[in-house]
Motif scaffolding. Sequence first.
Motif, PDB file in Angstrom:
ATOM      1  N   GLU A 173       0.821  -1.221   0.000  1.00 51.01           N
ATOM      2  CA  GLU A 173       0.000   0.000   0.000  1.00 51.01           C
ATOM      3  C   GLU A 173       0.854   1.271   0.000  1.00 51.01           C
ATOM      4  N   GLN A 174       2.179   1.109   0.233  1.00 50.21           N
ATOM      5  CA  GLN A 174       3.075   2.268   0.141  1.00 50.21           C
ATOM      6  C   GLN A 174       3.759   2.341  -1.231  1.00 50.21           C
ATOM      7  N   GLY A 175       3.478   1.375  -2.079  1.00 44.91           N
ATOM      8  CA  GLY A 175       4.114   1.363  -3.400  1.00 44.91           C
ATOM      9  C   GLY A 175       5.443   0.626  -3.407  1.00 44.91           C
ATOM     10  N   ALA A 176       5.826   0.022  -2.260  1.00 47.53           N
ATOM     11  CA  ALA A 176       7.091  -0.728  -2.213  1.00 47.53           C
ATOM     12  C   ALA A 176       6.941  -2.032  -2.995  1.00 47.53           C
ATOM     13  N   LEU A 177       8.038  -2.442  -3.646  1.00 48.51           N
ATOM     14  CA  LEU A 177       8.023  -3.699  -4.403  1.00 48.51           C
ATOM     15  C   LEU A 177       8.234  -4.864  -3.436  1.00 48.51           C
TER      16      LEU A 177
END
Length: 323
Positions: free
Chosen positions: A300-304
């Motif tokens: 949800e933070q855009g981390a892979l």
Amino acid sequence: MNNDPLLAIFEKNQDKFVSGEQLSIALSCSRTAIWKKIQKLTKDGYLFEAVPRLGYKLIGVPDRFDMVKFATKLRTVRLGKSQTYVDETTSTQDLMRTLITNGAKEGRLVIAESQTLGRGRLGRSWHSPAGKGLWFSVLLQPTVPLRAISQLTLLTAVALCKSLRAETGLKIGIKWPNDLLIDGKKISGILLESMAEDDRIQFVIAGIGISVNLTQDDFPVALHPIATSLRIATKNHVFSREDILASFINEYEALYDTYLLNGFSPIQKLWEQMSVTLNQHVRVQQLNQTLEGYAVGIDEQGALLLRQSNGDLIRCYSGDTDR
Ligand code: BTN
């Protein structure tokens, strides 16, 4: 009448050859100096026919972005309604900062025909020649915490991918976090810069570069293996830059409104559908280390999210993936 004295001569002699000698007499300079000026104009998008003993004939002028045509295609309420267009600037990101100081509001769009110091992620430079691409910045003022910036980066990539696919029919995919690729080569880049106070975002400047009508010769040789344009990818189709930009800004506002209303989850799903990074083994180059694993998704933070061989799940917040 053109400000450039050499172009003014060609304007007066439309469809005619003008010899190097005539030009050098008219401008009181050597024929080598004339040749150099012609080279410079060619780089800026002018086209000349050169014939020994006859001289030069101007046969093409660079495409100029048409703000009126763009405005007729725009369907937004906020984004892109207020515009600044310049022939040349260091970077549209810098120009936007100046406009913010002078009171620019959410939605302001800055477009430059060319940039002399275009910049990319991780301190890289961005090749921005005149008349061939779209080099622009959009100002956003979302009321979200600073950590949401990576969500906005992915949102920008989704809007760009969606609109470019619709405009071109090309199979464009997103490489984490936000490079747009066609057959493994980069077509577009996104750079988000922000200003914040007490963990609240004040401004986000979304800077976007799209290589629209560049030919192979318009790219420096070093970029040939890694960069392409919409024109190269479609075997020489020349696109309307106004249509491409309007389509993106329309999509951008729609997705941005969805995000402000419903949060990141709908954007996350779209990103995962458009990604070319997921469901394969990838390496992520970070400043001091390289991470490896099977790319299973983004959080949800855009981390892979990378699944490692021992089963552990790790999160990458920054870096460059190899696919
Ligand atoms: C990247 O892929 O590294 C990001 C490239 C971003 C380039 C755009 S062009 C318009 C705006 N102005 C800049 O100087 N950079 C961005």
